[in-house]
Design an enzyme around this catalytic site. Structure first.
Site, PDB file in Angstrom:
ATOM      1  CG  ASN A  92      44.050  -1.122  92.890  1.00 25.40           C
ATOM      2  OD1 ASN A  92      43.204  -1.478  92.076  1.00 25.40           O
ATOM      3  ND2 ASN A  92      43.745  -0.774  94.124  1.00 25.40           N
ATOM      4  CB  CYS A 109      38.385  -2.170  94.480  1.00 25.20           C
ATOM      5  SG  CYS A 109      39.677  -0.960  94.217  1.00 25.20           S
ATOM      6  CG  HIS A 118      40.801  -5.620  93.972  1.00 25.80           C
ATOM      7  ND1 HIS A 118      41.147  -5.115  92.740  1.00 25.80           N
ATOM      8  CD2 HIS A 118      40.944  -4.600  94.863  1.00 25.80           C
ATOM      9  CE1 HIS A 118      41.477  -3.845  92.894  1.00 25.80           C
ATOM     10  NE2 HIS A 118      41.360  -3.512  94.158  1.00 25.80           N
TER      11      HIS A 118
HETATM   12  N1  ACO Z   1      56.662   6.881  98.615  1.00 27.52           N
HETATM   13  C1  ACO Z   1      57.365   7.104  99.739  1.00 27.52           C
HETATM   14  N2  ACO Z   1      56.786   7.322 100.935  1.00 27.52           N
HETATM   15  C2  ACO Z   1      55.450   7.285 100.990  1.00 27.52           C
HETATM   16  C3  ACO Z   1      54.654   7.050  99.846  1.00 27.52           C
HETATM   17  C4  ACO Z   1      55.321   6.854  98.632  1.00 27.52           C
HETATM   18  N3  ACO Z   1      54.655   6.616  97.483  1.00 27.52           N
HETATM   19  N4  ACO Z   1      53.351   7.077 100.207  1.00 27.52           N
HETATM   20  C5  ACO Z   1      53.327   7.318 101.528  1.00 27.52           C
HETATM   21  N5  ACO Z   1      54.583   7.456 102.001  1.00 27.52           N
HETATM   22  C6  ACO Z   1      55.029   7.715 103.374  1.00 27.52           C
HETATM   23  C7  ACO Z   1      53.967   8.397 104.192  1.00 27.52           C
HETATM   24  O1  ACO Z   1      54.033   9.786 104.021  1.00 27.52           O
HETATM   25  C8  ACO Z   1      54.328   7.969 105.585  1.00 27.52           C
HETATM   26  O2  ACO Z   1      55.384   8.776 106.052  1.00 27.52           O
HETATM   27  P1  ACO Z   1      55.470   9.215 107.607  1.00 27.52           P
HETATM   28  O3  ACO Z   1      55.585   7.929 108.358  1.00 27.52           O
HETATM   29  O4  ACO Z   1      56.690  10.051 107.632  1.00 27.52           O
HETATM   30  O5  ACO Z   1      54.195   9.943 107.871  1.00 27.52           O
HETATM   31  C9  ACO Z   1      54.887   6.558 105.397  1.00 27.52           C
HETATM   32  O6  ACO Z   1      55.246   6.462 104.017  1.00 27.52           O
HETATM   33  C10 ACO Z   1      53.902   5.466 105.735  1.00 27.52           C
HETATM   34  O7  ACO Z   1      52.670   5.774 105.102  1.00 27.52           O
HETATM   35  P2  ACO Z   1      51.420   4.817 105.219  1.00 27.52           P
HETATM   36  O8  ACO Z   1      50.269   5.441 104.510  1.00 27.52           O
HETATM   37  O9  ACO Z   1      51.254   4.441 106.665  1.00 27.52           O
HETATM   38  O10 ACO Z   1      51.944   3.537 104.418  1.00 27.52           O
HETATM   39  P3  ACO Z   1      51.321   2.118 104.319  1.00 27.52           P
HETATM   40  O11 ACO Z   1      52.296   1.110 104.710  1.00 27.52           O
HETATM   41  O12 ACO Z   1      49.950   2.064 104.949  1.00 27.52           O
HETATM   42  O13 ACO Z   1      51.117   1.939 102.748  1.00 27.52           O
HETATM   43  C11 ACO Z   1      49.343   1.978 101.155  1.00 27.52           C
HETATM   44  C12 ACO Z   1      50.256   2.809 102.056  1.00 27.52           C
HETATM   45  C13 ACO Z   1      50.219   1.253 100.169  1.00 27.52           C
HETATM   46  C14 ACO Z   1      48.420   2.927 100.455  1.00 27.52           C
HETATM   47  C15 ACO Z   1      48.547   0.962 102.010  1.00 27.52           C
HETATM   48  O14 ACO Z   1      47.981   1.613 103.107  1.00 27.52           O
HETATM   49  C16 ACO Z   1      47.455   0.269 101.244  1.00 27.52           C
HETATM   50  O15 ACO Z   1      47.711  -0.506 100.351  1.00 27.52           O
HETATM   51  N6  ACO Z   1      46.188   0.478 101.627  1.00 27.52           N
HETATM   52  C17 ACO Z   1      45.060  -0.262 101.076  1.00 27.52           C
HETATM   53  C18 ACO Z   1      44.800   0.067  99.632  1.00 27.52           C
HETATM   54  C19 ACO Z   1      43.531  -0.625  99.184  1.00 27.52           C
HETATM   55  O16 ACO Z   1      43.315  -1.794  99.437  1.00 27.52           O
HETATM   56  N7  ACO Z   1      42.646   0.100  98.541  1.00 27.52           N
HETATM   57  C20 ACO Z   1      41.361  -0.485  98.204  1.00 27.52           C
HETATM   58  C21 ACO Z   1      41.164  -0.603  96.804  1.00 27.52           C
HETATM   59  S1  ACO Z   1      41.290   0.941  95.980  1.00 27.52           S
HETATM   60  C22 ACO Z   1      39.665   1.365  95.442  1.00 27.52           C
HETATM   61  O17 ACO Z   1      38.672   0.812  95.841  1.00 27.52           O
HETATM   62  C23 ACO Z   1      39.555   2.537  94.549  1.00 27.52           C
END
Ligand code: ACO
Length: 337
Positions: free
Chosen positions: A294, A115, A264
């Protein structure tokens, strides 16, 4: 000394649009969850037979940037290609782009900083221009993520985020050093390398053993991206701000003097968090994750192109690019346009 001037921008995304609703056919998820947690409404994914690969999309974006710059492929002296999804383990995608564009036998460097790839690539290109080594450099970010995603419910935490696309920027040598890049910031923290990674294939896992391993462990998912989402999120909001403050401090500027921040596009909530931390108004930040998801190394050049096309970047503006991602790596570039 010279400075670098941006003289061309271009973008390309595959024709196939994948709205959130479509993903509910492959996994347990919902449009509401994806919008609320990420801001994403749709993304573009390649489809079989459309001819889109990492380098062909890069070539399409580059041709637009070249035309806008009034340059021909033969005028380009060097290519810097940022991607985490090259067509092949080797060779890199940069050489494929050099061939497709019909450039001379110029150097082509692949940057593997995920990223943060475009931020690193921009800093590298700027140094080559400032030193006088090259005059015109093509800086590209391109990704085909969709072919490597786990589209089952198991992979939903990652699969809903990523999109495919490409963006290109042409930098040229300028004698006016009162403008151009004012500062760069580049960082890494390998301690967290495995918190956001595709672990196989790789040289640490000999191919012959991998074949055997997969036979014995058909459920293994180490070839799919793994992301400790919450952990990444918490680090992202801190590191984004640090990198931005670092380049502003180096240039003696304050957040209020920024005309446009192009973060980003990782998650709309991350961008909004950073905006609040820095006290930026809505017109000082550009987001388009809603339409593209993304697109990793492509997200900044795609956003930069759209912002420029929309008239949001003008001569003399202070523009910031900032990113955080796998590695962990993060950084920022500050330019007086
Ligand atoms: N649909 C429905 N439910 C989902 C989904 C989905 N697509 N994905 C996860 N859930 C559920 C999980 O299973 C979890 O359920 P539980 O509470 O019963 O266990 C719940 O939703 C919450 O999951 P979290 O992972 O805690 O959700 P969060 O609010 O953290 O969002 C996300 C996840 C969007 C991935 C977030 O953490 C994020 O954006 N992280 C940073 C991403 C990033 O910046 N990446 C860097 C760049 S990528 C690169 O460098 C390649």
């Amino acid at each position: 000394m010279y400075s670098s001037k941006v003289i061309g921008l271009g973008k390309y995304v595959p024709e196939r649009t994948v709205p959130n609703e479509e993903l509910t056919r492959y996994m347990e998820t919902s449009d509401a969850w994806i919008r609320e947690r990420t801001g994403i409404e749709e993304r573009h994914w390649v489809e079989e037979g459309d001819g889109n690969t990492t380098s062909t999309m890069a070539a399409k974006a580059s041709k637009i940037a070249l035309e806008r710059a009034g340059l021909k492929p033969k005028d380009i002296d060097f290519i810097v290609f940022a991607t985490l999804s090259p067509e092949h383990y080797f060779p890199g995608s940069g050489v494929l782009l050099q061939e497709q564009l019909g450039c001379d036998t110029i150097g082509a460097l692949d940057v593997r900083n995920q990223c943060s790839g475009f931020v690193y690539a921009t800093a590298v290109a700027d140094q080559f221009i400032r030193s006088g080594m090259y005059k015109n450099i093509l800086v590209v970010g391109s990704e085909v993520q969709s072919t490597g995603l786990d589209l089952s419910t198991r992979g939903r935490g990652v699969a809903v985020i990523f999109g495919d696309g490409a963006g290109a920027m042409i930098l040229t040598r300028d004698k006016d050093t009162s403008r151009g890049y004012l500062a760069h910031s580049l960082h890494s923290e390998g301690k967290y390398a495995m918190e956001l990674a595709v672990k196989t294939p790789g040289s640490s896992f000999p191919s012959a053993k991998l074949v055997e391993f997969l036979k014995e462990n058909p459920e293994d998912i180490s070839h799919y991206p793994y992301m400790n989402g919450n952990f990444v999120f918490k680090h992202a909001v801190v590191r984004f701000q640090e990198a931005i403050v670092e380049v502003l401090t180096k240039a003696g500027l304050s957040p209020s003097e920024v005309d446009l921040l192009i973060p980003h596009q990782a998650n709309l909530r991350i961008s909004q968090f950073v905006q609040r931390q820095l006290g930026l108004r809505d017109d000082q930040i550009f987001n388009n994750i809603q339409k593209y998801g993304n697109t990793t190394a492509a997200s900044i050049p795609i956003a930069l192109t759209e912002a420029w096309e929309a008239g949001r970047i003008k001569e003399g503006d202070i523009v910031l690019q900032a990113a955080f991602g796998s590695g962990f790596t993060w950084g920022a570039n500050l330019i007086k346009w």
